[in-house]
Design a protein around this motif. Sequence first.
Motif, PDB file in Angstrom:
ATOM      1  N   TYR A 142       0.954  -1.310   0.061  1.00  9.46           N
ATOM      2  CA  TYR A 142      -0.052  -0.021   0.011  1.00  9.46           C
ATOM      3  C   TYR A 142       0.859   1.232  -0.068  1.00  9.46           C
ATOM      4  N   THR A 143       2.174   1.156   0.439  1.00  9.36           N
ATOM      5  CA  THR A 143       2.914   2.194   0.428  1.00  9.36           C
ATOM      6  C   THR A 143       4.204   1.686   0.257  1.00  9.36           C
ATOM      7  N   ALA A 223      -7.285  -8.455   4.703  1.00 13.54           N
ATOM      8  CA  ALA A 223      -7.306  -8.179   6.243  1.00 13.54           C
ATOM      9  C   ALA A 223      -5.710  -7.553   6.132  1.00 13.54           C
ATOM     10  N   ALA A 224      -5.566  -6.465   6.724  1.00 13.54           N
ATOM     11  CA  ALA A 224      -4.265  -6.030   7.075  1.00 13.54           C
ATOM     12  C   ALA A 224      -4.004  -6.143   8.548  1.00 13.54           C
ATOM     13  N   ASP A 233      -5.885   1.395   5.391  1.00 19.36           N
ATOM     14  CA  ASP A 233      -6.810   2.307   5.464  1.00 19.36           C
ATOM     15  C   ASP A 233      -6.747   3.621   4.905  1.00 19.36           C
ATOM     16  N   GLN A 234      -5.325   4.099   5.321  1.00 19.67           N
ATOM     17  CA  GLN A 234      -5.050   5.424   4.674  1.00 19.67           C
ATOM     18  C   GLN A 234      -5.280   5.397   3.204  1.00 19.67           C
ATOM     19  N   ASP A 236      -6.724   3.369   1.241  1.00 21.32           N
ATOM     20  CA  ASP A 236      -8.273   3.376   0.704  1.00 21.32           C
ATOM     21  C   ASP A 236      -8.919   4.491   0.910  1.00 21.32           C
ATOM     22  N   ALA A 237      -8.838   5.325   2.048  1.00 20.02           N
ATOM     23  CA  ALA A 237      -9.474   6.644   2.271  1.00 20.02           C
ATOM     24  C   ALA A 237      -8.957   7.671   0.965  1.00 20.02           C
ATOM     25  N   LEU A 238      -7.789   7.591   0.762  1.00 18.45           N
ATOM     26  CA  LEU A 238      -7.282   8.454  -0.093  1.00 18.45           C
ATOM     27  C   LEU A 238      -8.018   8.094  -1.524  1.00 18.45           C
ATOM     28  N   PHE A 239      -8.085   6.995  -1.835  1.00 16.76           N
ATOM     29  CA  PHE A 239      -8.653   6.510  -3.135  1.00 16.76           C
ATOM     30  C   PHE A 239     -10.081   7.022  -3.163  1.00 16.76           C
ATOM     31  N   GLU A 240     -10.742   6.872  -1.962  1.00 19.78           N
ATOM     32  CA  GLU A 240     -12.207   7.177  -1.984  1.00 19.78           C
ATOM     33  C   GLU A 240     -12.221   8.720  -2.155  1.00 19.78           C
ATOM     34  N   ARG A 241     -11.451   9.410  -1.549  1.00 14.80           N
ATOM     35  CA  ARG A 241     -11.448  10.913  -1.659  1.00 14.80           C
ATOM     36  C   ARG A 241     -11.194  11.328  -2.976  1.00 14.80           C
ATOM     37  N   LEU A 242      -9.960  11.063  -3.676  1.00 12.66           N
ATOM     38  CA  LEU A 242      -9.737  11.363  -5.046  1.00 12.66           C
ATOM     39  C   LEU A 242     -10.936  11.127  -5.906  1.00 12.66           C
TER      40      LEU A 242
END
Length: 246
Positions: A142-143, A223-224, A233-234, A236-242
Amino acid sequence: MKTTGNTVLITGGTSGIGKAFAQHFLGRGNTVIICGRRNDRLEELKARYPDLVTIQCDLIEAASRENLVRRAIQECPDLNMLINNAGIQLTADLTNPIDLSSVEREIVTNLIAPIHLSSLVVEQLRGRAEPAIVNISSGLAYTPIAFMPVYCATKAAVHSWSLSLRKQLENTGIRVYEIAPPSVDSELGHERRENRDQTHGGMPVNEFINEAIKALESNTLQAAIGQAASMMDQRDALFERLNSHF
Ligand SMILES: NC(=O)c1ccc[n+]([C@@H]2O[C@H](COP(=O)([O-])OP(=O)(O)OC[C@H]3O[C@@H](n4cnc5c(N)ncnc54)[C@H](OP(=O)(O)O)[C@@H]3O)[C@@H](O)[C@H]2O)c1
């Protein structure tokens, strides 16, 4: 997912997470098959756990992967679960010409082998009780950490491929799980250390296994664990926001 009464093939069971998964599953009434390159480790584990099925293989070789699946099904015809766990973690200096053979070794072990093995077991898993493929990715999917660029790229690809595999297999009954570990105290990345047994810290392996089993038992498909959770989670949240703007 039920975690008893399965027949499980775990790649890379000679150390770390794979070995701990094998010990956990053996203790819970499952039939367990492990593989790895190091025969001394396989023999040692077989002597300690006579019910354990051990198959030596080198996942780099396509023929060795095919032989692994053939033998696993021959010896354990009820095989209903594959855990794609085996992996290596190398560093790469991208400011200089790369060592191509290392790059290829890492990509084949971490990505091509799980893709190939999964395709080889689909026919066997179809129609079994609670069939499953479990892919071990990483929080680094994820990063990325820049000094292990190829490793992180393979794990990002394992995540992406897991999404596609889950989608394609949705009507077969085969559930596809992805578990992203945080840093776990194992032999991973031992090439960077003076001594193979030297610890690199991270979550104790048995603590990780307990969390991973909880995730599987609650049917959490992605599951992470531990610190990897906030990385996933961060992102996924960034993906949703963008994407909410389009
Ligand atoms: N530990 C962590 O911090 C961490 C974090 C995130 C994700 N992960 C992932 O978790 C998985 C397990 O790693 P680990 O931490 O348990 O590392 P480990 O202790 O080094 O275990 C790796 C296992 O993979 C096997 N393996 C490697 N190359 C192979 C090959 N060509 N053919 C057959 N088996 C091979 C090794 O067996 P042989 O050497 O006997 O072949 C060993 O059993 C990996 O996919 C790793 O990327 C680990």
